[in-house]
Design a protein around this motif. Structure first.
Motif, PDB file in Angstrom:
ATOM      1  N   ILE A  48       0.845  -1.265  -0.023  1.00  0.00           N
ATOM      2  CA  ILE A  48       0.193  -0.061  -0.132  1.00  0.00           C
ATOM      3  C   ILE A  48       0.892   1.211   0.123  1.00  0.00           C
ATOM      4  CG2 ILE A  48      -1.685   1.491   1.126  1.00  0.00           C
ATOM      5  CD1 ILE A  48      -2.860  -1.308   2.312  1.00  0.00           C
ATOM      6  N   PHE A  49       1.977   1.251   0.851  1.00  0.00           N
ATOM      7  CA  PHE A  49       3.015   2.429   0.946  1.00  0.00           C
ATOM      8  C   PHE A  49       3.601   2.512  -0.347  1.00  0.00           C
ATOM      9  CE2 PHE A  49       6.911   4.406   1.938  1.00  0.00           C
ATOM     10  CZ  PHE A  49       6.461   5.665   2.548  1.00  0.00           C
ATOM     11  N   GLU A  50       3.872   1.300  -0.983  1.00  0.00           N
ATOM     12  CA  GLU A  50       4.511   1.520  -2.237  1.00  0.00           C
ATOM     13  C   GLU A  50       3.714   2.063  -3.501  1.00  0.00           C
ATOM     14  OE1 GLU A  50       7.943   1.069  -4.378  1.00  0.00           O
ATOM     15  OE2 GLU A  50       7.773   0.620  -2.539  1.00  0.00           O
ATOM     16  N   ILE A  51       2.362   1.744  -3.294  1.00  0.00           N
ATOM     17  CA  ILE A  51       1.404   2.199  -4.441  1.00  0.00           C
ATOM     18  C   ILE A  51       1.008   3.849  -4.175  1.00  0.00           C
ATOM     19  CG2 ILE A  51      -0.972   2.202  -5.071  1.00  0.00           C
ATOM     20  CD1 ILE A  51      -0.931  -0.956  -4.601  1.00  0.00           C
ATOM     21  N   LEU A  52       1.201   4.101  -2.854  1.00  0.00           N
ATOM     22  CA  LEU A  52       0.966   5.587  -2.551  1.00  0.00           C
ATOM     23  C   LEU A  52       2.221   6.474  -2.879  1.00  0.00           C
ATOM     24  CD1 LEU A  52      -0.908   5.324   0.991  1.00  0.00           C
ATOM     25  CD2 LEU A  52      -1.839   6.270  -1.291  1.00  0.00           C
ATOM     26  N   LYS A  53       3.434   5.891  -2.973  1.00  0.00           N
ATOM     27  CA  LYS A  53       4.367   6.227  -3.242  1.00  0.00           C
ATOM     28  C   LYS A  53       4.736   6.516  -4.603  1.00  0.00           C
ATOM     29  CE  LYS A  53       8.557   4.367  -3.275  1.00  0.00           C
ATOM     30  NZ  LYS A  53       9.877   3.517  -2.978  1.00  0.00           N
ATOM     31  N   TRP A  54       4.193   5.737  -5.382  1.00  0.00           N
ATOM     32  CA  TRP A  54       4.245   5.786  -6.847  1.00  0.00           C
ATOM     33  C   TRP A  54       3.175   6.779  -7.212  1.00  0.00           C
ATOM     34  CZ3 TRP A  54       7.163   4.710 -10.850  1.00  0.00           C
ATOM     35  CH2 TRP A  54       8.356   3.722 -10.774  1.00  0.00           C
ATOM     36  N   LEU A  55       1.932   6.670  -6.685  1.00  0.00           N
ATOM     37  CA  LEU A  55       0.892   7.758  -6.889  1.00  0.00           C
ATOM     38  C   LEU A  55       1.470   9.276  -6.753  1.00  0.00           C
ATOM     39  CD1 LEU A  55      -2.153   5.859  -6.050  1.00  0.00           C
ATOM     40  CD2 LEU A  55      -1.466   6.469  -8.548  1.00  0.00           C
ATOM     41  N   GLY A  56       1.838   9.410  -5.739  1.00  0.00           N
ATOM     42  CA  GLY A  56       2.536  10.537  -5.140  1.00  0.00           C
ATOM     43  C   GLY A  56       3.665  11.154  -6.031  1.00  0.00           C
ATOM     44  N   GLY A  57       4.559  10.380  -6.415  1.00  0.00           N
ATOM     45  CA  GLY A  57       5.481  10.798  -7.396  1.00  0.00           C
ATOM     46  C   GLY A  57       5.002  11.145  -8.574  1.00  0.00           C
ATOM     47  N   ASN A 100      -0.876  14.271   0.238  1.00  0.00           N
ATOM     48  CA  ASN A 100       0.506  14.568   0.215  1.00  0.00           C
ATOM     49  C   ASN A 100       1.053  13.188   0.847  1.00  0.00           C
ATOM     50  OD1 ASN A 100       3.093  15.136   0.502  1.00  0.00           O
ATOM     51  ND2 ASN A 100       2.950  16.919   1.621  1.00  0.00           N
ATOM     52  N   PRO A 101       1.836  12.335   0.064  1.00  0.00           N
ATOM     53  CA  PRO A 101       2.354  11.172   0.434  1.00  0.00           C
ATOM     54  C   PRO A 101       3.606  11.224   1.409  1.00  0.00           C
ATOM     55  CG  PRO A 101       2.696  11.518  -1.749  1.00  0.00           C
ATOM     56  CD  PRO A 101       1.911  12.450  -1.305  1.00  0.00           C
ATOM     57  N   LYS A 102       4.173  12.341   1.104  1.00  0.00           N
ATOM     58  CA  LYS A 102       5.348  12.838   1.858  1.00  0.00           C
ATOM     59  C   LYS A 102       5.042  13.073   3.380  1.00  0.00           C
ATOM     60  CE  LYS A 102       6.926  15.932  -0.760  1.00  0.00           C
ATOM     61  NZ  LYS A 102       7.071  16.797  -1.192  1.00  0.00           N
ATOM     62  N   GLY A 103       3.918  13.861   3.587  1.00  0.00           N
ATOM     63  CA  GLY A 103       3.150  14.030   4.766  1.00  0.00           C
ATOM     64  C   GLY A 103       2.812  12.909   5.510  1.00  0.00           C
ATOM     65  N   TRP A 104       2.215  11.950   4.848  1.00  0.00           N
ATOM     66  CA  TRP A 104       1.809  10.579   5.413  1.00  0.00           C
ATOM     67  C   TRP A 104       3.231   9.892   5.892  1.00  0.00           C
ATOM     68  CZ3 TRP A 104      -2.886   8.749   6.864  1.00  0.00           C
ATOM     69  CH2 TRP A 104      -3.887   9.444   6.468  1.00  0.00           C
ATOM     70  N   ALA A 105       3.838   9.790   5.091  1.00  0.00           N
ATOM     71  CA  ALA A 105       5.342   9.058   5.308  1.00  0.00           C
ATOM     72  C   ALA A 105       6.100   9.535   6.431  1.00  0.00           C
ATOM     73  CB  ALA A 105       6.282   9.073   4.091  1.00  0.00           C
ATOM     74  N   PHE A 106       6.071  10.911   6.638  1.00  0.00           N
ATOM     75  CA  PHE A 106       6.689  11.648   7.606  1.00  0.00           C
ATOM     76  C   PHE A 106       6.159  11.413   8.925  1.00  0.00           C
ATOM     77  CE2 PHE A 106       7.211  15.441  10.453  1.00  0.00           C
ATOM     78  CZ  PHE A 106       8.694  15.341  10.418  1.00  0.00           C
ATOM     79  N   MET A 107       4.742  11.440   9.132  1.00  0.00           N
ATOM     80  CA  MET A 107       4.051  11.450  10.075  1.00  0.00           C
ATOM     81  C   MET A 107       3.857   9.966  10.608  1.00  0.00           C
ATOM     82  SD  MET A 107       2.766  14.300  11.105  1.00  0.00           S
ATOM     83  CE  MET A 107       2.104  15.827  10.256  1.00  0.00           C
ATOM     84  N   ILE A 108       3.856   8.890   9.814  1.00  0.00           N
ATOM     85  CA  ILE A 108       3.837   7.786  10.063  1.00  0.00           C
ATOM     86  C   ILE A 108       5.118   7.050  10.684  1.00  0.00           C
ATOM     87  CG2 ILE A 108       3.721   5.273   9.198  1.00  0.00           C
ATOM     88  CD1 ILE A 108       1.572   6.381   7.165  1.00  0.00           C
ATOM     89  N   SER A 109       6.235   7.592  10.172  1.00  0.00           N
ATOM     90  CA  SER A 109       7.604   7.191  10.826  1.00  0.00           C
ATOM     91  C   SER A 109       7.828   8.126  11.745  1.00  0.00           C
ATOM     92  CB  SER A 109       8.595   7.378   9.583  1.00  0.00           C
ATOM     93  OG  SER A 109       8.677   8.732   9.403  1.00  0.00           O
ATOM     94  N   LEU A 110       7.168   9.115  11.979  1.00  0.00           N
ATOM     95  CA  LEU A 110       7.738  10.059  13.251  1.00  0.00           C
ATOM     96  C   LEU A 110       7.055   9.843  14.373  1.00  0.00           C
ATOM     97  CD1 LEU A 110       9.876  12.123  13.995  1.00  0.00           C
ATOM     98  CD2 LEU A 110       8.243  13.930  13.401  1.00  0.00           C
ATOM     99  N   LEU A 111       5.738  10.060  14.280  1.00  0.00           N
ATOM    100  CA  LEU A 111       4.948  10.235  15.539  1.00  0.00           C
ATOM    101  C   LEU A 111       4.587   9.035  16.671  1.00  0.00           C
ATOM    102  CD1 LEU A 111       1.970  12.651  14.141  1.00  0.00           C
ATOM    103  CD2 LEU A 111       4.266  13.185  15.308  1.00  0.00           C
ATOM    104  N   PRO A 112       4.249   7.743  15.820  1.00  0.00           N
ATOM    105  CA  PRO A 112       4.176   6.660  16.941  1.00  0.00           C
ATOM    106  C   PRO A 112       5.155   6.495  18.037  1.00  0.00           C
ATOM    107  CG  PRO A 112       3.461   5.961  14.796  1.00  0.00           C
ATOM    108  CD  PRO A 112       4.161   7.476  14.471  1.00  0.00           C
ATOM    109  N   PRO A 113       6.365   6.693  17.768  1.00  0.00           N
ATOM    110  CA  PRO A 113       7.460   6.379  18.802  1.00  0.00           C
ATOM    111  C   PRO A 113       7.131   7.526  19.959  1.00  0.00           C
ATOM    112  CG  PRO A 113       8.648   6.320  16.696  1.00  0.00           C
ATOM    113  CD  PRO A 113       6.984   6.630  16.629  1.00  0.00           C
ATOM    114  N   PHE A 114       6.488   8.760  19.693  1.00  0.00           N
ATOM    115  CA  PHE A 114       6.629   9.566  20.791  1.00  0.00           C
ATOM    116  C   PHE A 114       5.420   9.354  21.668  1.00  0.00           C
ATOM    117  CE2 PHE A 114       9.130  11.906  17.919  1.00  0.00           C
ATOM    118  CZ  PHE A 114       9.846  12.775  18.669  1.00  0.00           C
ATOM    119  N   ILE A 115       4.379   8.282  21.340  1.00  0.00           N
ATOM    120  CA  ILE A 115       3.311   7.669  22.164  1.00  0.00           C
ATOM    121  C   ILE A 115       3.702   6.906  23.038  1.00  0.00           C
ATOM    122  CG2 ILE A 115       0.761   6.929  21.945  1.00  0.00           C
ATOM    123  CD1 ILE A 115       1.269   9.917  21.102  1.00  0.00           C
TER     124      ILE A 115
END
Length: 181
Positions: A48-57, A100-115
């Motif tokens: 799913i992330f790969e597809i979103l990455k391609w669509l965003g690109g 914005n796929p970059k926004g999703w990727a950033f939030m997904i990778s950054l935020l969960p470890p802070f919880i």
């Protein structure tokens, strides 16, 4: 940020605030989704992330081509009043944030470890959102103000055409980098 700068140039900072409202709501939604489980879904289903990455690109490449093809559409910067409605500006900001796929990727990778799951999630999420929203709003305001300053430069000669081509080339590069990287 590019949208805030462009709107700051074409319609002014005050009208750009309407777009910022939509953008902030969209960013908050993406952040909440990232914290609440989209991260685990994306980790379990990387396709799913790969597809979103391609669509965003591809989307960014499309924007880059459109910018290259623009014939100085923004050259009429003398008209500060625009016919675009406040609702359309809010929608544009919201759609830009959630698509914005970059926004999703950033939030997904950054935020969960802070919880910390051992503590109440709501106060933690509120604090995280407060920091993100303040940073996002300040940055967009700075870009919109900078766009208003660029207005004088871009209204001279073919500067807007060259700026579109440079920005379009950068968008194409980022699109290919996102899709292939």
């Amino acid at each position: 940020m590019t949208l805030a700068m462009t709107l700051g140039m074409s319609i002014g900072v005050r009208r750009t605030l309407w777009m910022m409202i939509g953008e902030l709501v969209g960013v908050a939604l993406v952040a909440i989704a990232a914290v609440m489980g989209v991260a685990s879904m994306m980790l379990n289903y990387p396709q799913i992330f790969e597809i979103l990455k391609w669509l965003g690109g591809l989307y960014l490449a499309y924007i880059g081509i459109q910018m290259w093809r623009a014939k100085g559409k923004m050259a009429k910067l003398d008209n500060t009043e625009s016919t675009i409605s406040n609702r359309a500006l809010i929608t544009q900001g919201f759609v830009t944030a959630i698509a914005n796929p970059k926004g999703w990727a950033f939030m997904i990778s950054l935020l969960p470890p802070f919880i910390n799951v051992e503590n109440a999630i709501a106060p933690q999420l509120l604090m995280l959102l407060s920091v993100i929203m303040l940073t996002e709003f300040t940055s967009m305001l700075a870009y919109a103000s900078g766009g208003k300053s660029l207005r004088l430069f871009l209204s001279q000669g073919d500067n807007i055409k060259w700026m579109n081509r440079i920005a379009g080339s950068l968008m194409l590069g980022v699109g290919f980098w996102l899709a292939l990287g």
